[in-house]
Design a protein around this motif. Structure first.
Motif, mmCIF file in Angstrom:
data_model
loop_
_atom_site.group_PDB
_atom_site.id
_atom_site.type_symbol
_atom_site.label_atom_id
_atom_site.label_comp_id
_atom_site.label_asym_id
_atom_site.label_seq_id
_atom_site.Cartn_x
_atom_site.Cartn_y
_atom_site.Cartn_z
ATOM 1 N N GLU A 1 0.886 -1.165 0.000
ATOM 2 C CA GLU A 1 0.000 0.000 0.000
ATOM 3 C C GLU A 1 0.925 1.216 0.000
ATOM 4 O OE1 GLU A 1 -3.210 1.086 0.181
ATOM 5 O OE2 GLU A 1 -4.441 -0.464 1.087
ATOM 6 N N PRO A 2 0.460 2.351 -0.487
ATOM 7 C CA PRO A 2 1.340 3.516 -0.459
ATOM 8 C C PRO A 2 1.671 3.943 0.964
ATOM 9 C CG PRO A 2 -0.859 4.121 -1.241
ATOM 10 C CD PRO A 2 -0.840 2.637 -1.116
ATOM 11 N N LEU A 3 2.881 4.472 1.137
ATOM 12 C CA LEU A 3 3.322 4.938 2.450
ATOM 13 C C LEU A 3 3.096 6.447 2.534
ATOM 14 C CD1 LEU A 3 4.949 4.584 5.124
ATOM 15 C CD2 LEU A 3 7.012 4.944 3.775
ATOM 16 N N ASN A 4 2.194 6.850 3.418
ATOM 17 C CA ASN A 4 1.926 8.287 3.575
ATOM 18 C C ASN A 4 3.143 8.958 4.198
ATOM 19 O OD1 ASN A 4 -0.773 6.690 4.801
ATOM 20 N ND2 ASN A 4 -1.138 8.023 3.065
ATOM 21 N N PRO A 5 3.540 10.137 3.696
ATOM 22 C CA PRO A 5 4.690 10.842 4.280
ATOM 23 C C PRO A 5 4.559 11.014 5.794
ATOM 24 C CG PRO A 5 3.998 11.937 2.264
ATOM 25 C CD PRO A 5 2.993 10.857 2.526
ATOM 26 N N GLU A 6 3.329 11.215 6.271
ATOM 27 C CA GLU A 6 3.100 11.401 7.706
ATOM 28 C C GLU A 6 3.483 10.131 8.493
ATOM 29 O OE1 GLU A 6 2.277 13.894 9.534
ATOM 30 O OE2 GLU A 6 1.564 12.979 11.406
ATOM 31 N N VAL A 7 3.165 8.979 7.930
ATOM 32 C CA VAL A 7 3.486 7.712 8.605
ATOM 33 C C VAL A 7 5.006 7.544 8.673
ATOM 34 C CG1 VAL A 7 3.248 5.195 8.495
ATOM 35 C CG2 VAL A 7 1.290 6.665 7.931
ATOM 36 N N TRP B 1 7.169 7.281 12.076
ATOM 37 C CA TRP B 1 8.035 6.107 12.279
ATOM 38 C C TRP B 1 9.455 6.543 12.623
ATOM 39 C CZ3 TRP B 1 6.934 1.012 12.592
ATOM 40 C CH2 TRP B 1 8.007 0.123 12.556
ATOM 41 N N ARG B 2 9.937 7.538 11.861
ATOM 42 C CA ARG B 2 11.290 8.045 12.103
ATOM 43 C C ARG B 2 11.387 8.639 13.501
ATOM 44 N NH1 ARG B 2 12.263 11.407 6.538
ATOM 45 N NH2 ARG B 2 13.592 9.911 5.464
ATOM 46 N N ALA B 3 10.342 9.403 13.863
ATOM 47 C CA ALA B 3 10.378 10.084 15.152
ATOM 48 C C ALA B 3 10.378 9.057 16.282
ATOM 49 C CB ALA B 3 9.181 11.013 15.272
ATOM 50 N N GLN B 4 9.642 7.950 16.109
ATOM 51 C CA GLN B 4 9.476 7.023 17.219
ATOM 52 C C GLN B 4 10.508 5.902 17.268
ATOM 53 O OE1 GLN B 4 5.339 6.038 17.961
ATOM 54 N NE2 GLN B 4 4.752 8.028 17.134
ATOM 55 N N THR B 5 11.148 5.601 16.144
ATOM 56 C CA THR B 5 12.126 4.502 16.167
ATOM 57 C C THR B 5 13.532 4.966 15.804
ATOM 58 O OG1 THR B 5 11.870 3.979 13.827
ATOM 59 C CG2 THR B 5 10.349 2.883 15.351
ATOM 60 N N GLY B 6 13.625 6.154 15.245
ATOM 61 C CA GLY B 6 14.936 6.609 14.791
ATOM 62 C C GLY B 6 15.375 5.927 13.508
ATOM 63 N N LEU B 7 14.485 5.127 12.922
ATOM 64 C CA LEU B 7 14.844 4.386 11.706
ATOM 65 C C LEU B 7 14.024 4.872 10.520
ATOM 66 C CD1 LEU B 7 14.933 0.813 13.233
ATOM 67 C CD2 LEU B 7 16.911 2.070 12.372
#
Ligand code: ATP
Ligand code: MG
Length: 486
Positions: free
Chosen positions: A254-260, A264-270
């Motif tokens: 499914e497409p990955l929304n920029p917000e998601v 993800w980056r903010a919460q996992t650093g990855l």
């Protein structure tokens, strides 16, 4: 040492066994595809031989751990002898013959891999399916495929039993379970007594190996048939990468929304690396480790595929122009693409336009070769002459804290023909908000976040969205409802 009884691709000079470099060269079309190929004989058994002579480190072929901490670890030699036993169960005890189709409905237990390899050894065509399939899903799959055998675990027994009486081609039900059951052959019992002697059939590179049902997001699932070389050589091509612990995260389907991505980056650093592909063609676009990620874009073409954006006449469009995401088929159709939709020549023919395979998805390529997904061709909304892709509107909506997820589809309108309608699932803190007020707020938010003409003129709050068994949003169900075609 050459294993007995196995002659290897006399059509060109290749050392036995194939090295990863050979496989990669075949994958990249630098060498021709061999006439015959079988993953079990030409890869697994060769590696098992190398393991025996100490040429390969003793890395396990399969290392399985479940949530209770139980472990199963097999070397290539063990996988070899166990899968030969399983092959004998399928041919001798179940009476199956090369080319027969086998539905494989198991959870991710070691037997699942064992039986898939056993199918390769015997030339049976396996059709994997999740244990979450309902009786209705199973009935459709068994009838459409004319499966001769179903392999199932306890959790799917009731569904299989209610479907089986309406499947005249289904001859054998094989149960993978510690218990036995009336009307079912017991895999465990037969396996115990099966011989480890089995000689692998020599399969043609283009011979059918597996049938995957597409997700059925846009209608009934289609049966995409893959050949012996398609996945067998394709998977060894990727076999070089090893991850010792989580360092790399992937997303797709499914497409990955920029917000998601941002959350993800903010919460996992990855980072989240996106892949785009289809059951029919495998992975054809991706963002790779070390490469710049452009939020909202699914990355660049995945070699060897020449991915292009084409128009309705089959002509390549320049960067920045929206059209259909396609794969060039000239001078040759790459062997890793699916062979056909089984029993569906019309749908198979509809995937070809000029010298291209058309995915049915619309997108745009930028001047750096990055592809942006617009939507499935059928999902694109044409409102007062504007083309609006649902992904962009959904990406804008999900930025708002009230939106847990949404699906955007076309809805009839007397003046504009179609308008944008958003079905929205609210996040917990907003469940009891005033709907009229929230509608205005969301519309306002979309107008600010993207081009104003894309805002949803209609908004409906729902408890959940219709999805496929793999969790993909079935926009066509919502659209059909809007247009009174339900
Ligand atoms: P059906 O063909 O039966 O309607 P399906 O197309 O969902 O179902 P799959 O082959 O599982 O079946 O999914 C492939 C489709 O999923 C692609 O054609 C595309 O629409 C969507 N898809 C996959 N990856 C991505 C991605 N990274 N971004 C956007 N869409 C994606
Ligand atoms: Mg599809």
């Amino acid at each position: 040492t050459k294993p007995p009884g196995r002659r290897f691709h006399k059509d060109y000079q290749l050392q036995v066994p194939l090295t990863l470099d050979d496989l990669e060269a075949i994958m990249l079309c630098e060498r021709p595809l061999p006439k015959s190929f079988n993953f079990a004989a030409d890869v697994l058994d060769q590696w098992s031989q190398k393991e025996k002579t100490g040429e390969r480190p003793a890395n396990p072929a399969l290392w399985w751990v479940n949530s209770q901490g139980n472990e199963v670890k097999w070397s290539f030699r063990e996988l070899g002898s166990l899968s030969r036993k399983a092959a004998n169960v399928l041919t001798k005890s179940c009476g199956l013959e090369r080319g027969d189709r086998v539905a494989m409905i198991l959870p991710r237990i070691p037997e699942w891999w064992l039986l898939n390899v056993a199918c390769m050894r015997t030339g049976l065509v396996f059709m994997p399916g999740t244990t979450q399939l309902t009786a209705k899903d199973l009935l459709y799959r068994l009838r459409a495929s004319k499966a001769k055998c179903i392999v199932a675990s306890d959790e799917v027994v009731p569904a299989v039993e209610s479907a089986a009486s309406e499947c005249p081609d289904l001859k054998t039900k094989l149960l993978v379970s510690p218990h036995s059951r009336n009307g079912w052959l017991s895999f465990q019992e037969l396996f115990q007594n099966a011989s480890t002697e089995h000689s692998c059939v020599e399969t043609g590179s283009q011979e059918s190996m597996a049938i995957f049902f597409t997700s059925g997001t846009s209608g009934s699932p289609k049966m995409a048939q893959h050949s012996q070389s398609s996945l067998g050589i394709g998977s060894t091509h990727c076999g070089r990468y090893k991850f010792k612990s989580l360092k790399h995260c992937l997303t797709g389907g499914e497409p990955l929304n920029p917000e998601v991505l941002e959350q993800w980056r903010a919460q996992t650093g990855l980072n989240l690396y996106e892949g785009y592909g289809q059951t029919e063609v495998g992975l054809i676009c991706a963002s790779y480790k070390g490469q710049e990620i452009k939020p909202g874009s699914m990355g660049i073409r995945a070699p060897p595929h020449d991915v292009q954006i084409i128009d309705e006449n089959g002509d390549v469009l320049p960067p920045g122009k929206e059209g259909e995401i396609s794969i060039r088929l000239t001078p040759t159709r790459h062997f890793s693409l699916f062979s056909k939709y089984v029993d569906n020549p019309e749908k198979t023919a509809a995937t070809i336009r000029g010298g291209f395979y058309v995915t049915g998805d619309r997108g745009v390529m930028d001047s750096d070769g990055y592809f942006r997904f617009v939507g499935r061709a059928d999902d694109v909304i044409i409102s007062a002459g504007y083309r609006i892709g649902p992904f962009e509107v959904e990406s804008a909506l999900i930025e708002h804290p009230a939106v847990a997820e949404s699906a955007v589809v076309s809805s009839p309108d007397p003046i504009r023909g179609e308008v944008v309608k958003a079905f929205v699932v609210l996040s917990a803190p907003f469940k009891s908000s005033n709907p009229e007020q929230l509608t205005l707020e969301l519309q306002d938010h979309v107008k600010k976040s993207t081009a104003p003409y894309k805002y949803p003129r209609k908004v409906e709050f729902v408890q959940e969205l219709p999805k496929t068994v793999t969790g993909k949003i079935k926009r066509n169900i919502l659209r059909d409802r809007e247009w009174g075609r339900a």
